[in-house]
Design a protein around this motif. Structure first.
Motif, PDB file in Angstrom:
ATOM      1  N   VAL A 106      52.411  22.601  22.573  1.00 13.93           N
ATOM      2  CA  VAL A 106      52.426  21.345  21.826  1.00 13.93           C
ATOM      3  C   VAL A 106      52.429  21.592  20.323  1.00 13.93           C
ATOM      4  CG1 VAL A 106      51.129  19.217  21.366  1.00 13.93           C
ATOM      5  CG2 VAL A 106      51.320  20.079  23.702  1.00 13.93           C
ATOM      6  N   VAL A 107      51.663  22.565  19.863  1.00 14.26           N
ATOM      7  CA  VAL A 107      51.576  22.842  18.425  1.00 14.26           C
ATOM      8  C   VAL A 107      52.941  23.256  17.872  1.00 14.26           C
ATOM      9  CG1 VAL A 107      50.495  24.314  16.678  1.00 14.26           C
ATOM     10  CG2 VAL A 107      49.123  23.396  18.554  1.00 14.26           C
ATOM     11  N   LEU A 108      53.646  24.109  18.596  1.00 13.56           N
ATOM     12  CA  LEU A 108      54.978  24.522  18.144  1.00 13.56           C
ATOM     13  C   LEU A 108      55.989  23.378  18.231  1.00 13.56           C
ATOM     14  CD1 LEU A 108      55.386  28.206  19.327  1.00 13.56           C
ATOM     15  CD2 LEU A 108      55.806  27.320  17.039  1.00 13.56           C
ATOM     16  N   VAL A 109      55.898  22.567  19.284  1.00 16.33           N
ATOM     17  CA  VAL A 109      56.793  21.409  19.390  1.00 16.33           C
ATOM     18  C   VAL A 109      56.602  20.512  18.176  1.00 16.33           C
ATOM     19  CG1 VAL A 109      57.275  19.282  20.676  1.00 16.33           C
ATOM     20  CG2 VAL A 109      57.036  21.454  21.904  1.00 16.33           C
ATOM     21  N   GLU A 110      55.345  20.261  17.808  1.00 14.25           N
ATOM     22  CA  GLU A 110      55.065  19.427  16.633  1.00 14.25           C
ATOM     23  C   GLU A 110      55.593  20.074  15.352  1.00 14.25           C
ATOM     24  OE1 GLU A 110      50.827  18.996  17.035  1.00 14.25           O
ATOM     25  OE2 GLU A 110      51.033  17.115  18.141  1.00 14.25           O
ATOM     26  N   ALA A 111      55.402  21.381  15.202  1.00 19.74           N
ATOM     27  CA  ALA A 111      55.882  22.086  14.010  1.00 19.74           C
ATOM     28  C   ALA A 111      57.407  22.018  13.915  1.00 19.74           C
ATOM     29  CB  ALA A 111      55.408  23.542  14.028  1.00 19.74           C
ATOM     30  N   ILE A 112      58.077  22.155  15.033  1.00 18.48           N
ATOM     31  CA  ILE A 112      59.542  22.088  15.045  1.00 18.48           C
ATOM     32  C   ILE A 112      60.000  20.678  14.684  1.00 18.48           C
ATOM     33  CG2 ILE A 112      61.589  22.259  16.520  1.00 18.48           C
ATOM     34  CD1 ILE A 112      59.955  24.532  18.028  1.00 18.48           C
ATOM     35  N   HIS A 113      59.325  19.681  15.232  1.00 17.10           N
ATOM     36  CA  HIS A 113      59.680  18.295  14.885  1.00 17.10           C
ATOM     37  C   HIS A 113      59.489  18.036  13.392  1.00 17.10           C
ATOM     38  CE1 HIS A 113      60.954  16.016  18.357  1.00 17.10           C
ATOM     39  NE2 HIS A 113      60.136  16.741  19.091  1.00 17.10           N
TER      40      HIS A 113
END
Length: 124
Positions: A106-113
């Motif tokens: 989730v943390v990486l998904v948020e960072a990518i977004h």
């Protein structure tokens, strides 16, 4: 996937890794530094050669998706901060977002977004 440098380290052959690094061009040493999650080292490469990031190939950018898929979270976050292309295809052609979603980070998904939104805003 894995570079020869990665394979040498994975199987405990530090002497082979050191030899490869000794004979590698600066851009390969830069990628290895980034994959190690060494932000200070990566920024030192960029300070020495400001074109380092703009000269990266599509294959270099694809290392972001591979890093995520391989569980190299620190390297992936560093790559995002440095501006690696999050849309570059990695494992099976999937982007960084695909890889982060696949592994459930989730943390990486948020960072990518955040990266995608930041790029959309700057392009307007």
């Amino acid at each position: 996937g894995l570079s020869p440098h990665d394979v040498a380290l994975k199987f405990g052959h530090r002497d082979v890794y050191d030899l490869l690094v000794q004979h590698s061009p600066a851009h390969v040493r830069f990628i290895n530094t980034v994959l190690a999650g060494d932000e200070a080292g990566a920024r030192a490469f960029i300070d020495q050669d400001p074109s380092m990031l703009t000269s990266l190939t599509p294959a270099d950018h694809s290392r972001l998706a591979h890093a995520i898929f391989d569980g190299r979270r620190e390297a992936a976050h560093l790559m995002l901060r440095l501006g690696f292309d999050e849309t570059a295809g990695g494992v099976d052609g999937g982007t960084a977002l695909h890889a982060a979603s696949w592994i459930g980070d989730v943390v990486l998904v948020e960072a990518i977004h955040r990266q995608i939104v930041r790029l959309q805003v700057t392009r307007v």
